[in-house]
Structure formats: C-alpha cells, structure tokens
Write an enzyme that holds these catalytic residues in place. Sequence first.
Site, PDB file in Angstrom:
ATOM      1  N   ASP A 104     -28.353 115.165 -18.662  1.00 49.34           N
ATOM      2  CA  ASP A 104     -27.253 116.122 -18.812  1.00 49.34           C
ATOM      3  C   ASP A 104     -27.605 117.509 -18.275  1.00 49.34           C
ATOM      4  O   ASP A 104     -26.721 118.342 -18.095  1.00 49.34           O
ATOM      5  CB  ASP A 104     -26.875 116.270 -20.293  1.00 49.34           C
TER       6      ASP A 104
ATOM      7  N   ASP B 248     -27.416 116.013 -24.682  1.00 50.52           N
ATOM      8  CA  ASP B 248     -28.735 116.099 -25.290  1.00 50.52           C
ATOM      9  C   ASP B 248     -29.828 115.536 -24.406  1.00 50.52           C
ATOM     10  O   ASP B 248     -30.996 115.798 -24.622  1.00 50.52           O
ATOM     11  CB  ASP B 248     -28.756 115.364 -26.639  1.00 50.52           C
TER      12      ASP B 248
ATOM     13  N   ASP C 109     -21.009 114.402 -23.514  1.00 46.12           N
ATOM     14  CA  ASP C 109     -21.768 113.163 -23.479  1.00 46.12           C
ATOM     15  C   ASP C 109     -21.358 112.331 -24.686  1.00 46.12           C
ATOM     16  O   ASP C 109     -20.747 112.838 -25.626  1.00 46.12           O
ATOM     17  CB  ASP C 109     -23.265 113.501 -23.524  1.00 46.12           C
TER      18      ASP C 109
END
Length: 918
Positions: free
Chosen positions: A651, A647, A340
């Site tokens: 995700d 986080d 990410d």
Amino acid sequence: MPTPDQDLRPPADEELVHHELPVHEVVLLLGTHADRGLSTAEAADRLRSAGPNVLPRLDRRGPWLRLLLQFHHPLIYILLVAAAVTLALGEVVDSGVILAVVLINAAIGFVQESRAEKALDALTALVRTEATVVRDGARHRISSEELVPGDVVVLEPGDKVPADLRFVSVEDLHVDESALTGESLPVAKEPAALPTGTVLGDRANMGYSTTLVTRGRGRGVVVATGADTEIGHIHRLVGEAVQLETPLTRKIGRFSRILTAAIIGLALLTFALGTLRGEPAAEMLTAAVALAVGAIPEGLPAVVTITLAIGVSRMARRRAIIRRLPAVETLGSTTVICTDKTGTLTANAMTVVAVSAGGRGYAVSGSGYGPAGQVTADGTAVDVGGQPALRACLVAGVLCNDSRLTGQDGRRQVIGDPTEAALLVVAEKAGLDLGTLLGAAPRLATVPFDSERQWMATLHHSDDGRVVAHVKGAVERLLAMSSGELRADGTTGPVDADAVHARTEEMTGRALRVLAMGTVELPPGTRELGEEALSGRLVLTGLQGMLDPPRPEAVAAVRACRTAGIRIAMITGDHAGTARAIGEQFGLGDDGVLEVLGGADLARVPDDELPDVVRRTAVFARVNPEQKLRLVEALQREGHVVAMTGDGVNDAPALRRADIGVAMGVGGTEVAKEAADMVLTDDDFASIEAAVEEGRGVFDNLRKFITFMLPTSFGEGLVILAAVVLATTLPVLPTQVLWINMTTAVALGLALAFEPLEADVMSRPPVPPSRPLLTGELIGRIVLVSTLMLLGAFAMFEWAMASGESVAAARTVAVNVFVVVEVAYLLNCRSLDRSIRRVGLLSNPWVPAGMVVMLALQLVFTYAPWMNALFDSAPIDAVWWVRVTVVGIAVLVIVETEKWLRRRLGGRRRGGDVPATG
C-alpha cells in the site's frame, strides 16, 4: 545440468526471475549449496560487497529544515514585508509585534510537527529480527541484517521471512503474505518451478521479506536482500511518488495571493489619492502603510496553525496521529477513500462464523481471536453438552490442530495458522475448555496437511482407553473417506452427500472457507496413523465455515462516510470472489450493483478509458502496488481529494501519492507508516470516519475565523481610505490597528478554533476541491460587516471630534467601536448559517472567556497611562461606552437578520424545505 563455469545470469537489462528456474539452477546461479550453505568467509565477503540486509530509510526533514519550512508560507511573507516596511519607517514597536507573531507561529508549527514525528517513531520502532542460517553445514542464529544472497535460511512456524527466498524444500509450509500482496489467507508453498509470467501473489515457490510463517517448515536460498527485495522495489516506488499540496495549502495560497493584491491595490490607491490632493508624500506613505498594516491579517497564520494543532490533539484522542499539520483539514475535504481490505475493513483474523453439524446450522458471533461471542441456533444460545454432533465437530477442530493462542483476551496472538486458530476460538465460544480437551486426549501421531492430500489427521488416546483419530480438510476429500455421518442425537447414519454439498454451497456462497471435520475410532493399542486406516471408516461430524470478518465498527463507519457524500473504493490484493463478498457486506455498490475489476483486466485498460472505469467500479481485486498507485492518480486527475488507507508494504506507494495516506499503527508495516500522513493507533476504520469528522470541523472553524477576521482588516483599511478621500484626520493609527488585530485575533478569534463540531457535519457533501475558502455568500457578509464597521467607527470618531474630544480620545472611541463590534460579531460567527439561539452561548466556554479578556484589555488600553503613552490612546467618558455598545448590538442584529433571510430564501429555492437550524 549447467556446469559451474556457465554464467546463467540474464543480461543486465533483464529481470532475474528465480521462480521460473528449477532449484538446482538457482543454487548454482548464486554460488551456494542447498545443504551446506555458504562458508563463513564467503558470507563475510558478500556482506561487504552487497551491504546489510536493511531498507534505506526514506528521507526525513531534519530539525533545521523543519524549522525553516515554518516560514515558507505566503502570509508569512506578507508579514515579513510588513515588518520590514514598518521598521524602515522607524516604527520599532509595530515591527517587533509583527515579528513576534511570525516567530510564535513558527515555534508552534515546529513543536507540533516534532511531536508528531516522535509519536510515529514510537509506533514504528523495529524489533530486531533474527534468522536461522546454514553456514559451513551448521545452523547459526544471526541478525537478519547479516544475510547475503546465497545464504540458506531455515524457517519455522512464527518466523518472519528475513529476505527474498527461493524455496529449496518445504514441509506443509504456509506463509502469511497479506502485508505484501493483500492475500488474506496464508499461502501454501512448494519448491517446483513456475510458468513464465506468474504474478507475485501466486509465486508459491518464493518467500518474501517481512512475510510470516504460520505453519510447517521450509528451507530457502536468499536471492535478494535490502533494496533489491520486493519490499525494496515498493520502497523505491514510495520515494518516487510525488506528495501533493493539500487542499488547505492550495486554498490558503490562493486566498493569500488575492489578499496581497487587494492590500497593495488599496495602499497604492490611498497614496495616489492623497498626493493628487496635494498632501505631503511622507504623510501619505504613512497612511498607505497604516492601511496595509490594517488590512494584513496578522493573526491568520498563527490561528491557522493553532486551529490545526487543536485538530491534531482532538484526532489523537480519537486514536489518529497526524504527521503533517495540513493533513488535519485534508480529511475534511476528502471526496474518495480508497481502502485496503485486509486489516482495514476486515479484522485480519480468521473467524468461524457458521457451523453445520448433525443436519443443523449454527451461527457464531464475535470476531477476531478473543473468546467473546457465542454459538446460536435460530438466535438462541446453545448448550454444546446437549448437541453431540456439534460438540464432536468442535472437538475435532481443537485436537486436529497445530496452532495455539497466547496473550490476554484483548491482545491474543496466534502461533501457527490463523485458520487453525479460528477452530480453537469457536470451541471457546461454545464453552469448551481447550486445556481440558488437550489434556484428556494426548496426541500419539500426526499425518500433516499436504496440498495434494488436502487433509490432516491426528491420533489421540482418551481417558476411557479409546484410540480416536480426528481429521479435518477439504469437504470433497473427507466425503470420499466417510462411511457415515454423525446425527444430531449422537448416533451414526449414512452420509447424505447431497445435503452436505448443499450446506457447503450455501457457506461458500457467503465467501466462507469451509473445512469438514470427521472422526474414526481405531483398535486399542494403535500407535501409527495412515490413510489406509481412515479411508472408508471416517464418520463425518460437521462443517465449519470461516472468513476474515468485516470489523463491525468499520461497517458503520463506511455507511457514515457514504452518507457524508464520500465515495468508498476498495482496492485489495485479494481474490475477486472474496473482495466481492466483502464489498457487498459493506454496501459499496450503487443501486444494488457492485462492479468488481481484477488486476489482470485493469492492466488492459488504456489510460484514456481509466477515468470511466474508475467512476463505475467500487472494488478492485488482485491488484499490485503499481496499479494501486495508478488508480489513485486517475482519481486525482478527475479532481478528487483522495485518502488512501492501508497497512501493507504493497500500500505504501499509493499512501505516499494520495492527498492523505492513512496507515495502520498496530498491524501496519514500517514502510506504510513512513509513507503515510496519518497513523491510526487502533487499526480501526471507524477512526478514519472520526478523523474525517474532525477534519470537517477544522475546516469549518478556519472559515469561521477568516469570516470573523477579514471585516476588521477591511474595515480598518476602509476607514483610513475614507479619511484620505475626505482629507480628514486618520481615525486610527498604525500602532492602534496592530493592537486591534493582534488582541482580537488571540482573545476572540482563537476561541473559534475550539468550536465543537456542528450536528450536521457528517450529513453534508464534501467541499469541492475547487471551492475557495470564502463563498460568495460569505464575501457578501464580510463586505456588509466591513461597511458597518466603517460607518460606525468613522461616525463615532467624527461625533467625538464634534463634541470637543481630543484627537486621542476620538481615536480611542473609534478603536473601541472596532473591538466592541468584533465582540458582538464573534457570536454571529460561531455558526455561519445557524442562529445564536441554536448554537448556545455556553457550548464553547472559550467564547465568553475571550469576550471578558478582550473587554478587560480595552479598559487597560483606554485608561492605563502607560498604554495611553504607548498607543496614543486617552480615557473616555462612560457615555461613549454606551454609544459604542449600541453600535455593537446593531451589528449583531443586522448580521443575524441577514442569516435569517438567507435561510428563508434558501428554503424557498428548495421548495420550502427549510432545515431546522433556527
């Protein structure tokens, strides 16, 4: 307008899209009132019907199941069978030793997994969230768990959105939705209905559970709670995502099946050869069991577990908490890291990195909300006192600001909008004191930011009696309001619009968000502020450019991973332009070409074309949770071992599906941590690179141990098989074989688990997932050492028998040959390709300590009367120790020569480029 009797709910098989409906229809659908909210009685009824506003916890293994699963391992099955056979033959001691190994292995695994669960619980402990709700026309502060659909919630800066809301009214409301959508900047909210098909990240009239209000105020009606929220949807995806076996468990399983087949084949061959020669069946069964017990690597499960546990401990020291032991090694086998952007590669903290004032450009160092850093011009720190235009630009950013910073420098938190917080921090870096500035110019009035107006203004009374308005906002809007521009020397001149546009384009070309600053001096006594008082009178003081900066350590970590042959793919919910800029800063493109694909385009890619798209694309922008999951699965179908970092709640499904999911421990959401295999306690991508390094070291050490252990197991089996073929006395007994296997595995083999990382561990390509634990080269070495053990032990046994020694003494000599050869071979195995000289004896103090312990145990085995009685051993003369030692040294020299020859031959095949490994 619909009547109260009309049922506006869609059919059961259609999704209710509240963002597409006008406010009054949403309110009517939910049977509530936008001003008075629900009655207390109605709210209680709905709570009983809908249940509390909480996410169901993902299933976790209970303690008994975790304990039982410690026995679910192919090699454990082998050991249990061996224990049962030896017990059936009346060998109680042998069976007890094997069962002890099984129980120790289970205890170690259970304790380690329990400790990892406790560490995770400490990280994910939820702080109770409260919400301001309107019931019976009055405001109440309640637990967010008590919210129900139809409740009217009031939001203030700093509040967490407690459920999914449809906004009824807003006042300059901005919400940080990065955890849910990956959008790095707070999103401006407004209550107007949106077109059909508006994607989640663009639903400006909705607020979603767990997102954070950064600025302004708002009121919304709850449309979904608990499992029905967007987070609940993602939670279900997490539960449906299948967790795969790790590369290590697959390889260990395959290795165990092959080993089991080999052991059974050798045992049957021994029994068949003996009975065909006319030997008693009972004696041949004993010989076959002795061979099987000798060939079974009893110490392997324990040492594998201990090696992984040591890896867990090392990773914890490097700020990575492992939830499942096999995940330690998985990182070492990783071929692709899907990361990410927000909070993982970037700091998730808006930071001013460039200022333009008085026609001069300034760079700003440092990242995050701490004051570390400085403002420089041409690489030299500037004194803001001698730069009037720069100072005016920074002061405007401080005074025209509704945010504040709290906490210590290392752990500062933002109350308000991160963009405004960045303006405070850059002033501190320039040496300005925020408290002094705010105290010297108290605020008299405010014109709040508006999405249509695109600027904010504040009115201040200064100590010298002047009344000054400070303005910040979009460059185009402030240019239209400006009558002049502050020069470098502090004087005012005409606005050079072309120059301002050029500076703005230069900043936006670096993916910076640019805000313009300006001031207006107003007549004394002015107490009110409006657009008419500012338009045409504004003096432009400068521009400030900011971004969510890359973590400096993450840049180096990404570079190290790419050097190690690991591909990095960035998968983010942010916009393509921002994602491209970050991807370029991290050098994610190949040969200078960075391919970026948006979520809308990705949705149109058919499954059969997806592998090719995934191979050539380094950055995926504006993707939703299902698409992240789809990308991970596509990479896995291509044979990759995929690590997914993140986080946010968005995700979590991909974290769950990936071979190893890596969640952020500080800024990560609870759902992300629950889904992950590993949690970083410092949210630092560099810790992932460190964990990859440790994982590769764990895999190296496991291969070293297996390469060390198997020659003894095979050598013992070959000695017994040779004795049966030659119709001679068994050189070693089953109990003696168990003694050799267990003591050498613990005293010697376990020392390999503590081997330090080899210098080139991060310059090698990843181990292909299809490659077995043992390559052809290592199998050849194992066969070589097994043969040397067979020849040495059998020859020394026969020599002792020919010299008139008793059978017990001759067997003791043979046992000591195995042990001394293993002591010498341990030095060979500390590196599978480098020489002993390059490794160094003292780089792992456990090795000499283990050698001393092992030799001491052998002295007890050989000379202690109670050990003689237990293991059928006997004292031997010193001359036999000399002869046994010569055999050990010979094996050491032969194996080192074999490694040297392989290095030389490998160098010639590469055109003479021989690595300097000694």
